[in-house]
Design a protein around this motif. Structure first.
Motif, PDB file in Angstrom:
ATOM      1  N   TYR A 172       0.799  -1.230   0.000  1.00  0.00           N
ATOM      2  CA  TYR A 172       0.000   0.000   0.000  1.00  0.00           C
ATOM      3  C   TYR A 172       0.827   1.273   0.000  1.00  0.00           C
ATOM      4  CZ  TYR A 172      -4.413  -2.431   0.520  1.00  0.00           C
ATOM      5  OH  TYR A 172      -5.516  -3.206   0.303  1.00  0.00           O
ATOM      6  N   LEU A 203      -4.936   4.867   4.004  1.00  0.00           N
ATOM      7  CA  LEU A 203      -4.253   3.574   3.978  1.00  0.00           C
ATOM      8  C   LEU A 203      -2.961   3.614   4.771  1.00  0.00           C
ATOM      9  CD1 LEU A 203      -4.699   2.395   0.313  1.00  0.00           C
ATOM     10  CD2 LEU A 203      -5.419   1.203   2.377  1.00  0.00           C
ATOM     11  N   VAL A 260     -18.498  -5.115  -5.314  1.00  0.00           N
ATOM     12  CA  VAL A 260     -17.717  -6.254  -4.837  1.00  0.00           C
ATOM     13  C   VAL A 260     -17.181  -7.031  -6.039  1.00  0.00           C
ATOM     14  CG1 VAL A 260     -19.087  -6.393  -2.742  1.00  0.00           C
ATOM     15  CG2 VAL A 260     -19.717  -7.760  -4.711  1.00  0.00           C
ATOM     16  N   ASN A 297     -11.728  -1.158  -8.420  1.00  0.00           N
ATOM     17  CA  ASN A 297     -10.399  -0.551  -8.384  1.00  0.00           C
ATOM     18  C   ASN A 297      -9.415  -1.191  -9.333  1.00  0.00           C
ATOM     19  OD1 ASN A 297     -10.127   1.605  -6.881  1.00  0.00           O
ATOM     20  ND2 ASN A 297      -9.456   0.601  -5.015  1.00  0.00           N
ATOM     21  N   TYR A 342     -14.434 -13.332   0.619  1.00  0.00           N
ATOM     22  CA  TYR A 342     -13.725 -12.355  -0.188  1.00  0.00           C
ATOM     23  C   TYR A 342     -14.100 -10.916   0.168  1.00  0.00           C
ATOM     24  CZ  TYR A 342     -11.288 -15.272  -3.622  1.00  0.00           C
ATOM     25  OH  TYR A 342     -10.412 -16.129  -4.235  1.00  0.00           O
ATOM     26  N   ALA A 343     -13.058 -10.083   0.304  1.00  0.00           N
ATOM     27  CA  ALA A 343     -13.270  -8.652   0.434  1.00  0.00           C
ATOM     28  C   ALA A 343     -13.616  -8.137  -0.966  1.00  0.00           C
ATOM     29  CB  ALA A 343     -12.001  -7.996   0.932  1.00  0.00           C
ATOM     30  N   PRO A 344     -14.280  -7.024  -1.116  1.00  0.00           N
ATOM     31  CA  PRO A 344     -14.823  -6.171  -0.059  1.00  0.00           C
ATOM     32  C   PRO A 344     -16.227  -6.551   0.396  1.00  0.00           C
ATOM     33  CG  PRO A 344     -15.020  -5.095  -2.193  1.00  0.00           C
ATOM     34  CD  PRO A 344     -14.407  -6.421  -2.449  1.00  0.00           C
ATOM     35  N   LEU A 345     -16.700  -7.738   0.016  1.00  0.00           N
ATOM     36  CA  LEU A 345     -18.048  -8.104   0.443  1.00  0.00           C
ATOM     37  C   LEU A 345     -18.151  -8.158   1.963  1.00  0.00           C
ATOM     38  CD1 LEU A 345     -20.817  -8.982  -0.621  1.00  0.00           C
ATOM     39  CD2 LEU A 345     -20.015 -11.337  -0.616  1.00  0.00           C
ATOM     40  N   PHE A 378      -7.782  -1.568   5.045  1.00  0.00           N
ATOM     41  CA  PHE A 378      -7.011  -2.628   4.405  1.00  0.00           C
ATOM     42  C   PHE A 378      -7.691  -3.149   3.140  1.00  0.00           C
ATOM     43  CE2 PHE A 378      -4.894  -3.228   8.570  1.00  0.00           C
ATOM     44  CZ  PHE A 378      -3.596  -3.218   8.113  1.00  0.00           C
ATOM     45  N   PHE A 379      -8.973  -3.434   3.264  1.00  0.00           N
ATOM     46  CA  PHE A 379      -9.662  -4.035   2.116  1.00  0.00           C
ATOM     47  C   PHE A 379     -10.793  -3.131   1.643  1.00  0.00           C
ATOM     48  CE2 PHE A 379      -8.259  -7.425   5.062  1.00  0.00           C
ATOM     49  CZ  PHE A 379      -7.147  -7.814   4.328  1.00  0.00           C
ATOM     50  N   THR A 435     -12.068  -0.826  -0.800  1.00  0.00           N
ATOM     51  CA  THR A 435     -11.724  -0.414  -2.162  1.00  0.00           C
ATOM     52  C   THR A 435     -12.074   1.042  -2.440  1.00  0.00           C
ATOM     53  OG1 THR A 435     -13.771  -1.460  -2.797  1.00  0.00           O
ATOM     54  CG2 THR A 435     -11.758  -2.666  -3.224  1.00  0.00           C
ATOM     55  N   GLY A 439      -7.956   0.739  -1.155  1.00  0.00           N
ATOM     56  CA  GLY A 439      -7.579  -0.598  -0.710  1.00  0.00           C
ATOM     57  C   GLY A 439      -7.781  -1.604  -1.825  1.00  0.00           C
ATOM     58  N   SER A 440      -7.290  -2.806  -1.587  1.00  0.00           N
ATOM     59  CA  SER A 440      -7.280  -3.773  -2.672  1.00  0.00           C
ATOM     60  C   SER A 440      -8.121  -4.989  -2.327  1.00  0.00           C
ATOM     61  CB  SER A 440      -5.847  -4.209  -2.929  1.00  0.00           C
ATOM     62  OG  SER A 440      -5.838  -5.373  -3.694  1.00  0.00           O
ATOM     63  N   ALA A 441      -8.872  -5.460  -3.326  1.00  0.00           N
ATOM     64  CA  ALA A 441      -9.655  -6.675  -3.123  1.00  0.00           C
ATOM     65  C   ALA A 441      -8.777  -7.902  -3.313  1.00  0.00           C
ATOM     66  CB  ALA A 441     -10.827  -6.715  -4.091  1.00  0.00           C
ATOM     67  N   ILE A 442      -7.730  -7.744  -4.113  1.00  0.00           N
ATOM     68  CA  ILE A 442      -6.881  -8.895  -4.410  1.00  0.00           C
ATOM     69  C   ILE A 442      -6.060  -9.292  -3.202  1.00  0.00           C
ATOM     70  CG2 ILE A 442      -4.923  -9.648  -5.791  1.00  0.00           C
ATOM     71  CD1 ILE A 442      -5.946  -8.392  -8.081  1.00  0.00           C
ATOM     72  N   LEU A 443      -5.700  -8.275  -2.383  1.00  0.00           N
ATOM     73  CA  LEU A 443      -4.824  -8.557  -1.254  1.00  0.00           C
ATOM     74  C   LEU A 443      -5.451  -9.596  -0.336  1.00  0.00           C
ATOM     75  CD1 LEU A 443      -2.071  -7.474  -0.525  1.00  0.00           C
ATOM     76  CD2 LEU A 443      -3.174  -6.014   1.161  1.00  0.00           C
TER      77      LEU A 443
END
Ligand code: HEA
Ligand code: HEA
Ligand code: CUA
Ligand SMILES: [Cu+2]
Lengths: 198, 352, 564
Positions: free
Chosen positions: A46, A129, B157, B175, C161-164, C251-252, C254, C258-262
């Motif tokens: 990040y 972040l 999502v 994103n 799974y984020a961001p759900l 953190f998650f 978006t 933030g990233s969903a993949i992380l």
């Protein structure tokens, strides 16, 4: 009880096994390293992705003094280990307390840094972040320092009461292992947060 | 044989391929399937043989000779699998790179597909249009073929775009933009659906792709580019302002918008309701982006990402209570009176 | 008993009842709650896990009813989503992990000739932590949205799974219960793993060098190491999710960059090795049971050890095969294809070594062996479908379809659950002092086998026909209806089989034939003491000279130690 006796297989050399404490602490350290790795990865991932400020460059200062304190405490705890191994209990107490004092100074330094960041720079864990990853990673490390200090405090109290004897050297060594780990992690956190991330 | 039976069985079989990426993957899959079948046969036959041959007989109680291992044999069953793995990997890598790293031809059609909780948005930047739920693309092979390149992303999502007959799936992430391409062989209707769990109505986030001939596609584009037909009496801008300030549902009687059940009144009611916060009808004051674009609603054969056919009755029932069809979907029941509902339906019916 | 035998402690009466039969019910219960005995803790783990096997199994059956035909409305979409989330989470964490730790706890000290685990109190702590996880998870049914009666449960899948899972998309507290539950379970698992490692390395009896340890102990040690390095990332990721949900972190998130993949990476860095955590101990059980019932020593012991360690290490570098469709580069996809396929080499070594152990033996088809053979056959198929999934280009089609569901149930049910049944038949006499009924066991086996194959063989096909996972219903025109009906019927047959098993366990506890110390004529140390073993395990600290101490005693003319 059966009466038959077991004829032991003749073994010449002594049956020696590693110490439970060391194995357990090593295992714990492996697990903890994995936890830190994940937080470090998140931090690195990040860096520079914020959509709003403040950025690390604007607000972070190098905690050199703090770092010196924490790293040197590792030296003092080695001295304490040596002392107890050789039965020098007074020296042990002194080095032990010095180690703790350095840990406390470090903790105070972190507290002061956070105070400045929160009050002056308005950076909290929910700001952006950077805030989220910074407080999580540094906080995770600080919480380990606290746990280490608490365990050392227990030893210190018993030691001042005269209950810690040279035969406890093994246990002291296991605890020292943990403290070395906390220090080593700081090197990583320092590099990631204050060197790479700034 | 297998692919053909499978295709007859289901319109979403991965074996009845209609597009180059799907076909390449399919060929690879038969290769892998063949190797796996051979391994399976070899090992399971050995196992079966051992079980039959070496079963204990009740007469014989002595222990069998003890064997502790054999370096040669063990080496052989280490090396052979390594060779098989090498072959499998190389086969995969070939298809993998050829599909994933296909350069984009200059003539390609660009489509940006955006996943939303339980519906799809399709933008055609080259034509400046936005459609929803039903994807139209041209035939991709042959002399008049035109490949489609999709940019995939999400508004909320993670979703995943999947039409088994045309190609593998690619996730849609907030994103982030992912890409995939399709070049369907023959015109027709292809079914698929969202393939990543995205919430309550993941199951009914269905997807239909219409593969058109070049002519059909051109006329579809032209129709989508047309602004909505102006209704008699010059649209609805007037009178909507004050109603917006008090967006309480207006009772049927004494409604300043009148209570005839026709498109014109319907438009006024529509614009007095919260509908316009979520839906867009281009050229009118409705410009919400949370729900599907309704500008050309009637050009679609289905409603609510293929949850049902687009008939006036279904439309009315949907507006009355969407959760009847898709419980948990993000469009609320608007608590309209029956009359308001009929008026709005009449209006939506004009959005060709 | 002559020279060189192991003295068997005298313990009259059969069953655990004997141990606790000295007091009132309250005292018995109290003795179990405060116990630090590895055997009692092991049994508590196992019983707890079996309870949840039935709970999660019923959840699966509810899903199967809903999916039996197109457009059914037996479950609401929300309920269906909760069911597969709870089913998956329960099966993996509360059934799989718990029962494996239970068997490990029970068996490891006995097999390496120790009197208890290295840290008995840590052991008890870990059990109660893990047990707490079940309470947290199931409390979400009533507590999910506050106690006001609107009970819910998490509905985001076991991978969450984020961001759900962020507050914006999952308000309420259901995700929080899920998170807290996995944190608690994680702490328990890490505690137990440390304990197992310390036990295996530091508590072995005299003469038991590392290369004389039973393979089961080796595999548990490997599994424990893997647990340390995989559960920890999960714990870290859960902590991040908590920070997001409670402290407003990003953190998650978006929306804030933030990233969903992380999350996906973090989850699968845990999730993939986790499945090997589940399967490694099971490999250990196969490696104990197959030799005994083919009357031959395990073939290629050193290779088995090396292969296990290899599997553990390779499995740390394959996680992204769960993410082939998430938009990795082609090089990334290729890398994870190769690394995943490499796992098949050490796994193949294991399969072939087991085959070679059968080869030339005198195979006895008693209930533990039946299930072990089922395991061999089914694991082979499951591994091969795994290889198909690892072909990244094909996985673009197969990912998140019922083909994947079929693959992993093949491993989890056809592999792990089958082998757990085998292990329970095998060690039940040791734990209770009584044999299980062989007749009922045969019924159980054949019903389970047919139910299993009916369910999970057929389940591959809807996947190939484009049926995705996690759908609460489907349209009639897709052609998935008939297959799903058969799959569901198979599920119920499995249910009946499990019922027979449970009945067999309960019945045999009271009525089973007395087992004696060594009912299977086996070779490892646990069979050298009474069934059930006394609290101190062994009358005299054992001492061994080979991998099969009891073989040496039974066959003085052909001692293993002569070959070492
Ligand atoms: C105990 C559990 C377990 C085990 C042991 C395995 C073993 C394997 N799994 Fe599986 N897997 C799961 C549990 C397990 N899996 C679960 C739970 C999921 C889904 C999670 C979710 O999404 O919810 C999953 C999903 C999953 C995926 C992702 C699918 C997707 O979501 O798209 C993939 C892809 O590569 C995969 C591959 C493999 C491979 C290659 C093996 C290998 O280890 C298999 C190796 C064995 C053999 C190959 C057979 C024996 C070998 C020989 C006889 C030698 C000769 C063979 C060759 C040379 C090929 N698995
Ligand atoms: C160890 C792990 C394990 C085990 C043993 C099982 C066992 C079973 N599973 Fe499970 N499953 C998972 C792990 C496991 N599963 C995971 C990780 C997922 C993914 C979740 C997710 O995506 O989030 C999943 C998902 C999953 C799905 C997909 C849901 C979806 O994506 O929509 C389905 C659907 O059929 C299913 C079915 C079954 C069935 C029928 C059994 C059967 O084998 C169960 C048999 C057992 C019983 C039936 C219990 C005995 C019952 C009784 C004694 C009571 C009385 C009996 C009767 C009334 C007959 N499972
Ligand atoms: Cu969108 Cu599932
Ligand atoms: Cu995996």
């Amino acid at each position: 009880m059966s009466t038959a006796t077991l004829q032991p297989v003749e073994t010449e050399q002594e049956w020696r096994l590693p110490s439970r404490g060391v194995i357990a602490m090593t295992s714990l350290i492996i697990a903890e390293s994995a936890i830190f790795t994940i937080f470090v990865v998140a931090y690195l991932y990040y860096i520079g992705r914020d959509v709003s400020g403040p950025t690390p460059k604007q607000v972070l200062e190098l905690p050199i003094f703090n770092t010196v304190c924490l790293l040197s405490s590792s030296l003092f705890i080695v001295l304490a280990e040596r002392a107890i191994e050789h039965g020098k209990m007074v020296a042990f107490r002194i080095w032990w307390l010095v180690t703790m004092a350095l840990g406390i100074i470090f903790l105070y330094g972190t507290g002061a840094e956070w105070y400045k960041l929160i009050v002056k720079d308005h950076l909290t864990i929910s700001t952006n972040l950077f805030g989220t990853t910074f407080y999580s990673l540094v906080g995770l490390h600080a919480s380990h320092v606290i746990v280490g200090l608490l365990m050392m405090l227990v030893v210190a109290v018993f030691s001042l009461l005269g209950k810690v004897k040279p035969q406890h050297a093994e246990r002291v060594k296991v605890l020292a292992l943990y403290w070395h780990f906390v220090d080593a992690v700081w090197v990583v956190v320092f590099t990631v947060v204050y060197v790479v991330g700034r | 044989m297998l692919p053909r039976t499978a295709a007859a069985f289901s319109p979403t079989s991965i074996f009845s391929t209609q597009s180059t990426p799907a076909r390449q993957v399919n060929e690879l899959s038969f290769f892998v399937l063949g190797i796996s079948a051979a391994i399976f046969l070899a090992v399971s036959l050995l196992l079966a043989y051992a079980l039959v041959k070496f079963r204990a007989r009740s007469t014989d109680t002595a222990e069998p000779p003890q064997v502790f291992g054999s370096t040669q044999i063990e080496l052989s069953w280490t090396i052979i699998p390594i060779l098989i793995v090498t072959v499998l990997f190389l086969g995969t890598a070939r298809v993998l790179f050829s599909v994933q790293d296909m350069p984009k031809p200059a003539s390609a059609l660009d489509v940006t597909a955006v996943g939303h909780q339980y519906w799809w948005e399709f933008r055609y930047p080259q034509y400046n249009i936005t459609a929803a739920n039903e994807l139209h693309i041209p035939v991709g092979q042959g002399t008049t073929g035109r490949t489609t390149f999709l940019k995939l992303t999400s508004a909320d999502v993670i979703h995943s775009f999947w039409i088994p007959q045309l190609g593998g799936k690619t996730d849609m992430l907030p994103n982030r933009v992912n890409e995939m391409w399709l070049d369907p062989k023959t015109p027709g209707v292809y079914l698929g659906q969202c393939a990543q769990f995205c919430g309550a109505q993941h199951a009914k986030m269905l997807l239909t792709v219409y593969v058109d001939t070049p002519e059909q596609f051109a006329s579809w584009i032209a129709a989508q580019q047309k602004p909505v037909a102006e209704l008699a009496n010059g649209g609805a801008a007037a009178g909507a302002g004050p109603a917006l300030a008090s967006p309480v549902p207006v009772a049927g009687a004494g409604n300043p918008a009148g209570d005839a059940i026709d498109a014109l009144t319907g438009q006024k009611v529509f614009e007095q309701q919260a509908c316009i916060n979520c839906h867009a009808v281009s050229g009118t004051m409705a410009n919400g982006r949370f729900g599907p674009d309704l500008t050309h609603l009637m050009s679609r054969k289905s409603l609510a990402s293929c949850a049902m056919a687009n008939t006036p009755e279904n439309l009315k029932a949907w507006i009355a209570d969407p959760s009847q069809f898709k419980p948990g979907c993000l469009m609320p029941a608007m608590h309209l009176t029956d009359r308001q509902n009929a008026q709005i339906t009449a209006y939506l019916q004009t959005l060709k | 008993m002559g020279e060189g035998t192991f003295p068997i402690p005298h313990e009259t009466g059969a069953g655990i009842a004997a141990a606790g039969g000295k007091g009132t019910y309250l005292e018995v219960i109290h003795s179990w709650i405060v116990t630090v005995d590895h055997k009692k803790l092991g049994i508590m783990y196992i019983v707890y896990a079996l309870l949840f096997l039935v709970v999660a199994g019923v959840e699966a059956l509810l899903m199967r009813i809903q999916l039996a035909a197109p457009n059914l409305t037996f479950l609401s979409p929300q309920t269906f989503n909760r069911m597969f989330t709870m089913h998956g989470t329960t099966m993996v964490f509360l059934v799989g992990m718990m029962i494996l730790f239970g068997l490990g706890n029970y068996l490891i000290p006995l097999m390496i000739g120790a009197r208890d685990m290295a840290f008995p109190r840590l052991n008890a702590f870990s059990f109660w932590m893990s047990a707490l996880a079940g309470v947290f998870l199931y409390f979400s049914f009533i507590g999910g949205n506050g106690l006001a009666g609107t009970g819910t449960a998490p509905d985001v899948g076991w991978f969450a799974y984020a961001p759900l899972t962020e507050r914006a998309f999952s308000p309420g507290h259901t995700i929080d219960y899920w998170t807290v539950s996995l944190l608690a379970n994680g702490i328990g698992s890490i505690g137990t793993s440390i304990n197992i490692l310390a036990t295996v390395f530091c508590m072995r009896c005299k003469g038991m060098t590392l290369l004389r340890m039973p393979l089961l102990a080796w595999l548990y040690a490997t599994m424990s190491f893997l647990t340390l390095v995989t559960i920890s990332p999960l714990t870290a990721a859960q902590a991040m999710l908590m920070i997001d949900r409670y402290l407003g972190g990003h953190f998650f998130d978006t929306q804030a960059g933030g990233s969903a993949i992380l999350w996906a990476h973090f989850f699968w860095i845990f999730g993939h090795p986790e499945v090997y955590v589940l399967v490694l101990p099971v490999f250990g059980m196969v490696s104990e049971i197959i030799p005994v019932f083919s009357r031959k020593a395990i073939f290629g012991y050193p290779a088995m050890v090396a292969a296990s360690v290899c599997i553990a290490f390779i499995s740390l570098g394959v996680w992204a095969h769960h993410m082939f469709t998430i938009g990795m580069t082609s090089v990334g996809n290729a890398f994870f294809t190769l690394s995943t396929m490499l796992v098949s080499v050490p796994t193949g070594i294991k399969i072939f070594n087991w085959l070679a152990t059968l080869w030339g033996g005198k195979i006895r088809f008693q209930s533990p062996m039946l299930f072990a053979i089922g395991f061999l056959f089914q694991f082979l198929i499951a591994g091969l479908t795994g290889i198909m999934l690892s072909v990244s280009a094909w996985d673009w089609q197969l990912h998140n379809s019922y083909f994947v569901v079929a693959h992993f149930h093949y491993v989890l049910v056809g592999g792990i659950v089958f082998m757990l049944f085998s292990a329970l038949y095998y060690w039940y006499p040791k734990m209770t002092g009584r044999m299980m009924s062989e007749g009922l066991a045969k019924w159980h086996f054949w019903l389970m086998l047919s139910g299993f194959h009916m369910t999970f063989d057929l389940m591959h096909i809807p996947g190939l026909l484009g049926m995705p996972r996690w759908i609460y219903t489907y349209e009639a025109n897709r052609g998935w209806g008939t297959l799903n009906m058969l799959v569901s019927i198979g599920g119920f047959i499995q249910g009946v089989a499990v019922l027979i098993f449970v009945y067999n366990m309960v019945r045999s506890y009271f009525k089973g034939a007395i087992a004696g110390p060594d009912p299977w004529d086996a070779w490892t140390l646990e069979w050298s003491t009474a069934s059930p073993p006394p609290a101190y395990n062994f009358a005299v600290d054992p001492e061994v000279g080979s991998r099969r101490p009891l073989w040496d005693i039974k066959h003085p003319e052909d001692m293993d130690s002569a070959f070492e």
